[in-house]
Design an enzyme around this catalytic site. Structure first.
Site, short mmCIF file in Angstrom:
data_model
loop_
_atom_site.label_atom_id
_atom_site.label_comp_id
_atom_site.label_asym_id
_atom_site.label_seq_id
_atom_site.Cartn_x
_atom_site.Cartn_y
_atom_site.Cartn_z
CG HIS A 1 15.06 -80.46 -16.06
ND1 HIS A 1 15.98 -79.93 -17.25
CD2 HIS A 1 15.76 -81.28 -15.96
CE1 HIS A 1 16.92 -80.93 -17.11
NE2 HIS A 1 17.14 -81.16 -16.49
CB CYS B 1 14.86 -74.76 -20.75
SG CYS B 1 15.65 -75.79 -21.09
#
Length: 111
Positions: free
Chosen positions: A22, A34
């Site tokens: 992430h 992201c």
């Protein structure tokens, strides 16, 4: 950090790519890094499937943010060139994100 690994089976042919992790640029739902990486990578996968009909081997999921895509070897030269063009476009877009947000994404090219 998002880790993008691009595996080549020749200097000019991408055989597979893997995304994991992430970005942690912002809280969930507001993370533009992201979102950008996801849009670019899923857009490339969907384009390959829709425009070339190539059956990709896809693995995804998990809490760690994971996508792996393998391009089959059994495609015609013409189709392979189209797939590679789409993958090259994906890589250029990801490299653009990396230039701006390198603290949150790392691209590894295994040539």
């Amino acid at each position: 950090m998002i880790k993008v690994t691009i595996d080549y089976d020749s200097p000019e042919r991408i055989h597979s790519f893997t995304l994991s992790g992430h970005a942690d640029f912002a809280k969930k739902g507001s993370d533009i890094v992201c979102a950008g990486v996801s849009a670019v990578s899923f857009g490339a996968v969907n384009s390959i499937i829709s425009l070339t009909g190539v059956p990709l081997e896809i693995e995804q999921g998990g809490e760690g943010g994971y996508l792996r895509c393998v391009i089959p070897d059994e495609t015609s030269q013409d189709t392979q060139e189209k797939v590679q063009l789409l993958l090259d476009g994906m890589l250029i877009s990801l490299q653009t994100i990396e230039r701006e947000y390198g603290k949150y994404i790392k691209i590894i090219l295994n040539k």
